[in-house]
Motif scaffolding. Structure first.
Motif, PDB file in Angstrom:
ATOM      1  N   LEU A 178       0.833  -1.210   0.000  1.00  0.00           N
ATOM      2  CA  LEU A 178       0.000   0.000   0.000  1.00  0.00           C
ATOM      3  C   LEU A 178       0.864   1.255   0.000  1.00  0.00           C
ATOM      4  O   LEU A 178       0.549   2.239  -0.672  1.00  0.00           O
ATOM      5  N   TYR A 179       1.964   1.225   0.743  1.00  0.00           N
ATOM      6  CA  TYR A 179       2.887   2.365   0.717  1.00  0.00           C
ATOM      7  C   TYR A 179       3.543   2.487  -0.658  1.00  0.00           C
ATOM      8  O   TYR A 179       3.711   3.600  -1.186  1.00  0.00           O
ATOM      9  N   GLY A 180       3.919   1.368  -1.251  1.00  0.00           N
ATOM     10  CA  GLY A 180       4.498   1.400  -2.600  1.00  0.00           C
ATOM     11  C   GLY A 180       3.503   1.898  -3.631  1.00  0.00           C
ATOM     12  O   GLY A 180       3.870   2.559  -4.608  1.00  0.00           O
ATOM     13  N   LEU A 181       2.236   1.590  -3.403  1.00  0.00           N
ATOM     14  CA  LEU A 181       1.157   2.044  -4.285  1.00  0.00           C
ATOM     15  C   LEU A 181       0.980   3.546  -4.204  1.00  0.00           C
ATOM     16  O   LEU A 181       0.940   4.246  -5.223  1.00  0.00           O
ATOM     17  N   MET A 182       0.883   4.086  -2.973  1.00  0.00           N
ATOM     18  CA  MET A 182       0.566   5.494  -2.781  1.00  0.00           C
ATOM     19  C   MET A 182       1.777   6.410  -2.890  1.00  0.00           C
ATOM     20  O   MET A 182       1.691   7.502  -3.445  1.00  0.00           O
ATOM     21  N   LEU A 183       2.929   5.982  -2.376  1.00  0.00           N
ATOM     22  CA  LEU A 183       4.106   6.857  -2.379  1.00  0.00           C
ATOM     23  C   LEU A 183       4.864   6.805  -3.697  1.00  0.00           C
ATOM     24  O   LEU A 183       5.355   7.830  -4.173  1.00  0.00           O
ATOM     25  N   ARG A 184       4.956   5.588  -4.293  1.00  0.00           N
ATOM     26  CA  ARG A 184       5.766   5.425  -5.508  1.00  0.00           C
ATOM     27  C   ARG A 184       4.932   5.071  -6.736  1.00  0.00           C
ATOM     28  O   ARG A 184       5.474   4.902  -7.823  1.00  0.00           O
ATOM     29  N   SER A 185       3.619   4.946  -6.553  1.00  0.00           N
ATOM     30  CA  SER A 185       2.692   4.722  -7.664  1.00  0.00           C
ATOM     31  C   SER A 185       2.988   3.437  -8.426  1.00  0.00           C
ATOM     32  O   SER A 185       2.912   3.393  -9.655  1.00  0.00           O
ATOM     33  N   GLY A 186       3.298   2.376  -7.705  1.00  0.00           N
ATOM     34  CA  GLY A 186       3.639   1.112  -8.357  1.00  0.00           C
ATOM     35  C   GLY A 186       2.436   0.406  -8.961  1.00  0.00           C
ATOM     36  O   GLY A 186       1.519   0.009  -8.249  1.00  0.00           O
ATOM     37  N   ASN A 187       2.452   0.237 -10.287  1.00  0.00           N
ATOM     38  CA  ASN A 187       1.388  -0.531 -10.931  1.00  0.00           C
ATOM     39  C   ASN A 187       1.466  -2.001 -10.549  1.00  0.00           C
ATOM     40  O   ASN A 187       0.441  -2.702 -10.509  1.00  0.00           O
ATOM     41  N   ASP A 188       2.695  -2.497 -10.297  1.00  0.00           N
ATOM     42  CA  ASP A 188       2.845  -3.879  -9.842  1.00  0.00           C
ATOM     43  C   ASP A 188       2.224  -4.055  -8.455  1.00  0.00           C
ATOM     44  O   ASP A 188       1.591  -5.085  -8.171  1.00  0.00           O
ATOM     45  N   ALA A 189       2.361  -3.059  -7.598  1.00  0.00           N
ATOM     46  CA  ALA A 189       1.717  -3.105  -6.280  1.00  0.00           C
ATOM     47  C   ALA A 189       0.205  -3.099  -6.412  1.00  0.00           C
ATOM     48  O   ALA A 189      -0.499  -3.815  -5.692  1.00  0.00           O
ATOM     49  N   ALA A 190      -0.315  -2.287  -7.349  1.00  0.00           N
ATOM     50  CA  ALA A 190      -1.763  -2.218  -7.568  1.00  0.00           C
ATOM     51  C   ALA A 190      -2.305  -3.585  -7.968  1.00  0.00           C
ATOM     52  O   ALA A 190      -3.339  -4.038  -7.454  1.00  0.00           O
ATOM     53  N   GLN A 191      -1.616  -4.262  -8.889  1.00  0.00           N
ATOM     54  CA  GLN A 191      -2.104  -5.566  -9.349  1.00  0.00           C
ATOM     55  C   GLN A 191      -1.983  -6.613  -8.246  1.00  0.00           C
ATOM     56  O   GLN A 191      -2.885  -7.445  -8.073  1.00  0.00           O
ATOM     57  N   ALA A 192      -0.883  -6.584  -7.488  1.00  0.00           N
ATOM     58  CA  ALA A 192      -0.703  -7.553  -6.403  1.00  0.00           C
ATOM     59  C   ALA A 192      -1.795  -7.390  -5.337  1.00  0.00           C
ATOM     60  O   ALA A 192      -2.348  -8.378  -4.835  1.00  0.00           O
ATOM     61  N   LEU A 193      -2.121  -6.161  -4.983  1.00  0.00           N
ATOM     62  CA  LEU A 193      -3.169  -5.902  -4.000  1.00  0.00           C
ATOM     63  C   LEU A 193      -4.531  -6.330  -4.526  1.00  0.00           C
ATOM     64  O   LEU A 193      -5.348  -6.898  -3.791  1.00  0.00           O
ATOM     65  N   ALA A 194      -4.773  -6.069  -5.811  1.00  0.00           N
ATOM     66  CA  ALA A 194      -6.052  -6.457  -6.419  1.00  0.00           C
ATOM     67  C   ALA A 194      -6.219  -7.968  -6.422  1.00  0.00           C
ATOM     68  O   ALA A 194      -7.296  -8.496  -6.093  1.00  0.00           O
ATOM     69  N   GLU A 195      -5.165  -8.677  -6.780  1.00  0.00           N
ATOM     70  CA  GLU A 195      -5.226 -10.145  -6.795  1.00  0.00           C
ATOM     71  C   GLU A 195      -5.446 -10.694  -5.382  1.00  0.00           C
ATOM     72  O   GLU A 195      -6.195 -11.652  -5.187  1.00  0.00           O
ATOM     73  N   HIS A 196      -4.801 -10.071  -4.409  1.00  0.00           N
ATOM     74  CA  HIS A 196      -4.899 -10.550  -3.028  1.00  0.00           C
ATOM     75  C   HIS A 196      -6.308 -10.352  -2.460  1.00  0.00           C
ATOM     76  O   HIS A 196      -6.867 -11.263  -1.831  1.00  0.00           O
ATOM     77  N   ALA A 197      -6.885  -9.179  -2.665  1.00  0.00           N
ATOM     78  CA  ALA A 197      -8.172  -8.855  -2.042  1.00  0.00           C
ATOM     79  C   ALA A 197      -9.373  -9.280  -2.875  1.00  0.00           C
ATOM     80  O   ALA A 197     -10.430  -9.587  -2.321  1.00  0.00           O
ATOM     81  N   GLY A 198      -9.202  -9.282  -4.194  1.00  0.00           N
ATOM     82  CA  GLY A 198     -10.341  -9.566  -5.058  1.00  0.00           C
ATOM     83  C   GLY A 198     -10.327 -10.942  -5.699  1.00  0.00           C
ATOM     84  O   GLY A 198     -11.279 -11.294  -6.407  1.00  0.00           O
ATOM     85  N   GLY A 199      -9.255 -11.699  -5.478  1.00  0.00           N
ATOM     86  CA  GLY A 199      -9.136 -13.013  -6.111  1.00  0.00           C
ATOM     87  C   GLY A 199      -8.613 -12.929  -7.523  1.00  0.00           C
ATOM     88  O   GLY A 199      -7.989 -13.851  -8.027  1.00  0.00           O
ATOM     89  N   SER A 200      -8.846 -11.813  -8.149  1.00  0.00           N
ATOM     90  CA  SER A 200      -8.361 -11.520  -9.501  1.00  0.00           C
ATOM     91  C   SER A 200      -8.457 -10.022  -9.700  1.00  0.00           C
ATOM     92  O   SER A 200      -9.152  -9.323  -8.946  1.00  0.00           O
ATOM     93  N   VAL A 201      -7.774  -9.507 -10.721  1.00  0.00           N
ATOM     94  CA  VAL A 201      -7.866  -8.077 -11.021  1.00  0.00           C
ATOM     95  C   VAL A 201      -9.295  -7.714 -11.366  1.00  0.00           C
ATOM     96  O   VAL A 201      -9.837  -6.698 -10.893  1.00  0.00           O
ATOM     97  N   GLU A 202      -9.943  -8.556 -12.169  1.00  0.00           N
ATOM     98  CA  GLU A 202     -11.320  -8.275 -12.587  1.00  0.00           C
ATOM     99  C   GLU A 202     -12.264  -8.248 -11.383  1.00  0.00           C
ATOM    100  O   GLU A 202     -13.156  -7.393 -11.290  1.00  0.00           O
ATOM    101  N   GLY A 203     -12.061  -9.191 -10.461  1.00  0.00           N
ATOM    102  CA  GLY A 203     -12.912  -9.230  -9.270  1.00  0.00           C
ATOM    103  C   GLY A 203     -12.737  -7.996  -8.402  1.00  0.00           C
ATOM    104  O   GLY A 203     -13.710  -7.450  -7.863  1.00  0.00           O
TER     105      GLY A 203
END
Length: 335
Positions: free
Chosen positions: A101-126
């Motif tokens: 989350l810090y990498g997402l907000m402070l450094r704008s990591g798209n890889d962090a965004a996808q990793a968080l989405a997969e973790h919480a939603g089961g998939s990016v689409e979810g």
């Protein structure tokens, strides 16, 4: 001394002159009261435009609303190779979701965004489905997401006003506020210690800027959201497709802080409504308004039609015909 005073006065005037491209074609901006979410000023503020990485504010907020505590997650190959800005995650790497989350907000990591989405939603689409569901629940009518990072897609849009409201809602989450106001984040992984500095330049140079997010794609141009606090006032500024955004944000926040004051509309205490009825206001109601708006404020008290001696009512402040703040009050009746 007189010459020095004249020069200082001229410098003050110059700092308050609007940047030349604040009204640039194809751009929009909005300033809202960070306490109530009320729109204070704007230009094309309801027009849907690409918002680039400002998307990540809603990604972080949606994630935190779903999961309040940090957990370990394993980085997938898809997340590690996500297109765009990166915090350089590796496939199979184990990370704490808080650090992502810090990498997402402070450094704008798209890889962090996808990793968080997969973790919480089961998939990016979810997860994107959950982002849109959360946006709809919060009344963001000009907003639609197709991904968690802000990569360009013709349907992935929001308005300056909606984007400001994203930060307004998100800052009410204590964990989001902690992350978004962080200037430097230190953490440790298997490879050793590391740290990230916030990309938002105003957080490092402007005392009144306490949180925000940067964004950029070729299609969206420069996008920026900033949360300002000064002298008991707080405002959120958002610009979309503005190449002079650092100066514009400083100018707009200074302008609002100069022209708007915190005004007490109703003082705390007990009010006699009818001979047999009182309403108790636990805290004073204050609003950020300018001088002209003070004349258009009115109070309306809604009292439930029940026979109970003690009940809750609702005290609403209107600006002309628009309700801008409502608080609950205790209603007592005596027979």
């Amino acid at each position: 001394m007189r010459k020095t005073s004249v020069i200082a006065s001229l410098l003050l005037v110059l700092t308050l002159v609007a940047p030349t491209n604040i009204y640039a074609s194809g751009s929009s901006w909005a300033v809202i009261d960070a306490e109530t979410g009320r729109l204070l000023k704007g230009e094309n503020e309801h027009y849907p435009l690409p918002i680039a990485s400002l998307t990540k504010m809603w990604t972080a907020y949606t994630f935190l609303e779903l999961q309040s505590e940090s957990e370990e997650t394993v980085i997938s190959a898809e997340a590690a190779t996500a297109e765009g800005s990166s915090i350089y995650l590796q496939p199979g790497q184990v990370m704490q979701t808080d650090d992502l989350l810090y990498g997402l907000m402070l450094r704008s990591g798209n890889d962090a965004a996808q990793a968080l989405a997969e973790h919480a939603g089961g998939s990016v689409e979810g997860f994107v489905y959950l982002m849109n569901e959360t946006a709809e629940r919060h009344g963001l009518e000009q907003t639609y997401f197709t991904n968690p990072s802000g990569l360009h897609h013709e349907r992935h849009v929001s308005s300056a006003y909606d984007t400001a409201k994203m930060l307004y809602f998100a800052m009410k989450n204590p964990e989001f506020r902690k992350i978004a106001t962080t200037k430097n984040h230190s953490f440790e992984i298997d490879a050793g210690k590391n740290s990230w500095q916030n990309k938002h330049r105003l957080l490092l140079s402007e005392p009144s800027a306490i949180a925000g997010k940067t964004g950029f794609t070729k299609a969206a141009g420069r996008t920026l959201a900033t949360y300002f606090e000064k002298d008991g006032k707080s405002v959120i500024v958002v610009t979309l497709n503005n190449g002079d955004d650092w100066k514009v944000h400083k100018y707009l926040s200074q302008q609002v802080f100069s022209h708007y004051q915190r005004y007490t509309v109703a003082k705390k205490g007990r009010y006699q409504i009818f001979p047999h009825m009182t309403a108790t206001l636990d805290d004073s109601i204050t609003l950020l308004v300018n001088k002209n708006e003070r004349k258009s404020l009115s109070n309306v008290l809604q009292i439930p039609q029940t026979e109970q001696p003690q009940k809750k009512g609702y005290w609403t402040i209107y600006l002309e015909t628009d309700p801008i703040k409502t608080v609950a009050v205790d209603i007592d009746t005596k027979k």
